[in-house]
Each structure stands twice: as structure tokens, then as C-alpha cells.
Design a protein around this motif. Structure first.
Motif, short mmCIF file in Angstrom:
data_model
loop_
_atom_site.label_atom_id
_atom_site.label_comp_id
_atom_site.label_asym_id
_atom_site.label_seq_id
_atom_site.Cartn_x
_atom_site.Cartn_y
_atom_site.Cartn_z
N GLY A 27 -47.08 53.62 33.93
CA GLY A 27 -47.11 53.94 35.36
C GLY A 27 -47.02 55.41 35.67
N HIS A 28 -46.64 56.23 34.69
CA HIS A 28 -46.55 57.68 34.91
C HIS A 28 -47.91 58.36 34.82
N LEU A 29 -48.93 57.63 34.38
CA LEU A 29 -50.26 58.20 34.22
C LEU A 29 -51.05 58.13 35.53
N THR A 30 -52.24 58.73 35.55
CA THR A 30 -53.09 58.67 36.73
C THR A 30 -53.78 57.31 36.81
N PRO A 31 -54.35 56.93 37.98
CA PRO A 31 -55.00 55.62 38.08
C PRO A 31 -56.09 55.39 37.05
N ALA A 32 -56.96 56.37 36.81
CA ALA A 32 -58.03 56.19 35.83
C ALA A 32 -57.46 56.00 34.43
N GLU A 33 -56.42 56.76 34.10
CA GLU A 33 -55.80 56.63 32.78
C GLU A 33 -55.11 55.27 32.64
N ILE A 34 -54.48 54.81 33.70
CA ILE A 34 -53.84 53.50 33.66
C ILE A 34 -54.87 52.41 33.38
N LEU A 35 -56.00 52.44 34.06
CA LEU A 35 -57.04 51.44 33.85
C LEU A 35 -57.56 51.48 32.42
N ARG A 36 -57.71 52.69 31.86
CA ARG A 36 -58.19 52.80 30.47
C ARG A 36 -57.17 52.20 29.50
N PRO A 90 -66.30 50.12 32.45
CA PRO A 90 -67.32 51.13 32.71
C PRO A 90 -67.05 52.42 31.93
N ALA A 91 -68.12 53.18 31.68
CA ALA A 91 -67.98 54.44 30.96
C ALA A 91 -67.18 55.45 31.77
N ASN A 92 -67.37 55.44 33.08
CA ASN A 92 -66.63 56.34 33.96
C ASN A 92 -66.00 55.53 35.09
N HIS A 122 -65.27 50.02 41.10
CA HIS A 122 -66.47 50.10 40.26
C HIS A 122 -66.71 48.74 39.61
N PRO A 123 -67.96 48.29 39.48
CA PRO A 123 -68.23 47.01 38.82
C PRO A 123 -67.71 47.00 37.39
N GLY A 124 -67.26 45.84 36.93
CA GLY A 124 -66.79 45.69 35.56
C GLY A 124 -65.65 44.70 35.46
N ILE A 125 -65.16 44.51 34.24
CA ILE A 125 -64.04 43.62 33.97
C ILE A 125 -63.10 44.34 33.01
N VAL A 126 -61.88 44.56 33.41
CA VAL A 126 -60.91 45.18 32.53
C VAL A 126 -60.56 44.18 31.42
N GLY A 127 -60.75 44.61 30.18
CA GLY A 127 -60.55 43.73 29.05
C GLY A 127 -61.83 43.16 28.49
#
Length: 348
Positions: free
Chosen positions: A204-213, A272-274, A263-268
Motif C-alpha cells: 500500500g505504500h507504492l503508487t497505484p500503477a505499482e500496486i497493480l503491477r 496491459p503493457a502500460n 484500462h481494459p484487462g484482467i489482473v492476474g
């Protein structure tokens, strides 16, 4: 997994069901006997009110955790939603001991407010929504922080577990809210959204994009999920938002509503690339609504500015109630979470 008790309260037998659900939730939250009894009393009184004053409605019980004092633990959240005539005099109804029914326990909304850790309601001609939270800290009322998070989570067809989940974490000046919708519904969908919540508490200390990655590999063993992450810097008032999949997001600031796009996609599964990140400057009084696709995509934002100052869980439940109708039947688990900036919230 997110355990939810949803009780349709349309006859007196359901009042007992409400009490039993609150007791079961209290046991899950590891409340002591006294605080569990408090939760049961609040649920009983609120269910009775649904019958006597609104002609019936729904009572939803689940556990919630939000940033707060260390060791506070989860709270039992009891939410009622109805389409009754509304409460003519909210101030009088919230007076301790006030009751208009011989069938009531005499506790009334005022007593429910006093014995709960937090209590709030919103009433209009469209009906009433009330939210009570009971945690282990006896005699300690919640004080509204500069930022608040609240929500409601209802499984499809009154199932035990919801495939949706929301959670929030605080790290220094950052408050991060996540909402995840596991693919499909049922226990396997709940496993996916639960994995997202577990990972949020580690990153949770990371940025939103980093959290999703970071969430992507954590969710690979599951079905995957649509996930959105909103992060508010409480010092600067800047909101950063990123989402993958079909999580709805609407931001209310400066008197108007704006869609934030995932952004379209499914986590897991299909990451997406970006991951684009939206950034907005939020003035005090702003709020963000996140929701799963169980909520109709064309829901109409609330027009009453008085509602937007209520407890975020009350706002979330009112949005869910007003967006659901016979014309738009619910076909999936439904979760709505609200992040509110600098709202007084709490009691009227």
C-alpha cells in the motif's frame, strides 16, 4: 473471503435473522460478549424499524476495516436500506429513547447511535439508509478524520460470500482505496478479490500503477479480477487513480461529476503493457465513488448535496439502493466504496 449476511426484512420472523447475523458477525470479529450483544441489539432495533416505519427493506451485515487506532480490529457494520416514506423529523428520531411503536424494544435510533462505535443515516422521500458500526472499543465514538472511506458489499442472490471486495490502507500521508471484482461470482471469485486485498496490505505504500503491477503475479493462481486503485495524498489533496478491468469510478469535485477510466484487462491474466494513471486536484468536500459492474453503468449520481456530507458508507449504500430497481435487476455481486475528503460525516 468476504462473508456477508443479507436479510430481506418483510415480516417479523426476519428480525430474529437480523439478530443472529449480527451475533455471527460479532463472533467473526472477535468481539467480546458485551459488544456482540450491542451489535445484536442494534440489528434487532433497525430491523424492527424497517417493518414498523418503512414497510420492510434490507439489512446487510459484514465486517469492515479502515485505517484507525492500532489494535482496534474489525467492526461489525449493519446497514439498512428501504424505500419507505422517510423519517419526517430526523432530529427527534435520533433522540435517545424516542420510539413510536409498542413493538419496539424502546432502544430507538438514538440509543443505537449512542451504543454503536459509529452511526449515521440519510432519509428522504425516497426512503432511508442507516449504517451502524460496532467494534471492540467500548464507549469510544469514531471521530471523523479529514478523509473517510466506507462501502457496502452485497453478494448475488444472497450468497454467503461476495466475489467483490474493497479495502483501504494508510501510509504516511497517502490513503489508498482498492476495489476488486473477481471474475464471475461465488467462492472462486471471492478468492481472487481476497488475494488483491491481502496484497494491498503489503504494498500500500507504492503508487497505484505499482500496486497493480504487484497484484498481477499475486492473482495469477486465481481466476483474476478487475481492480481499481485510488490514492489520495492528504497533504496536497492530489488524487491518483489507475484501474484494470471494468471497475466504475466517478469523482465529484467543484460541484460536478467526472468519470475516471480504467484500462481494459484482467489482473492476474491479461495485464496491459502500460497502466494509465489519472491525477486530479481535489478540494475539501470532494468524493470518489468506486463500484463493481453489479451496479448499472448508467446510475445517476445523487443530486442532494446533503447526502454528500454523510458517512461514506451511507453514501455508498444510498447509491446502491437508488441504482437498483426492477428495471435494472442485479445480475452479479455488487460493491460500492466511497472515499470522501474532509467530510464531517457522522451524526446529524
Amino acid at each position: 473471503m468476504t462473508r456477508v449476511w443479507e436479510i430481506p426484512v418483510h415480516d417479523s420472523t426476519r428480525v430474529r435473522d437480523a439478530r443472529v447475523a449480527a451475533e455471527a458477525a460479532g463472533a467473526r470479529a472477535r468481539l467480546d460478549e458485551h459488544r456482540t450483544a450491542v451489535a445484536a441489539l442494534v440489528a434487532t432495533e433497525l430491523a424492527t424499524n424497517l417493518l414498523k416505519h418503512a414497510g420492510g427493506g434490507r439489512l446487510v451485515v459484514h465486517l469492515v476495516e479502515c485505517p484507525g487506532p492500532a489494535g482496534r480490529g474489525p467492526a461489525v457494520q449493519i446497514t439498512t436500506l428501504d424505500h419507505g416514506p422517510g423519517i419526517p423529523d430526523v432530529t427527534a428520531a435520533l433522540r435517545d429513547g424516542y420510539t413510536t411503536s409498542d413493538a419496539s424494544l424502546g432502544a430507538g435510533l438514538g440509543t443505537c447511535r449512542r451504543i454503536s462505535s459509529a452511526f449515521d443515516l440519510y432519509s428522504s422521500s425516497r426512503g432511508t439508509v442507516s449504517v451502524a458500526r460496532v467494534d471492540q472499543i467500548t464507549g469510544r465514538r469514531e471521530t471523523a478524520p479529514a478523509c473517510q472511506v466506507g462501502g457496502i458489499n452485497i453478494p448475488l442472490a444472497r450468497a454467503e460470500h461476495s466475489g467483490d471486495a474493497y479495502s483501504c490502507v494508510r501510509s504516511d500521508s497517502r490513503l489508498t482505496l482498492l476495489l476488486a471484482d473477481g471474475l464471475g461470482h461465488g467462492p472462486k471469485a471471492a478468492q481472487a478479490s481476497g488475494a488483491a486485498v491481502d496484497e494491498l496490505h503489503r504494498v500500500g505504500h507504492l503508487t497505484p500503477a505499482e500496486i497493480l503491477r504487484h497484484l498481477h503475479p499475486a492473482l495469477r493462481p486465481t481466476r483474476g479480477a478487475a481492480v481499481a486503485v485510488a490514492q489520495l495524498d492528504t497533504n496536497s489533496g492530489e488524487l491518483a487513480f489507475a484501474g484494470v478491468g471494468n471497475i466504475g469510478a466517478r469523482l465529484h469535485t467543484a460541484g460536478s461529476w467526472e468519470h475516471l477510466i480504467s484500462h481494459p484487462g484482467i489482473v492476474g491474466a491479461q495485464f496491459p503493457a502500460n497502466v494509465p494513471v489519472s491525477r486530479r486536484s481535489c478540494a475539501p468536500g470532494s468524493l470518489l465513488v468506486l463500484h463493481s459492474d453489479g451496479l448499472p453503468s448508467r446510475w445517476v449520481p445523487p443530486a442532494d448535496p446533503g447526502l454528500l456530507t454523510r458517512d461514506p458508507a451511507v453514501i455508498a449504500a444510498t447509491v446502491l439502493r437508488d441504482a437498483s430497481s426492477a428495471a435494472s435487476p442485479v445480475r452479479d455481486d455488487t460493491c460500492v466504496a466511497v472515499l470522501a475528503l474532509d467530510h464531517p460525516g457522522g451524526d446529524p
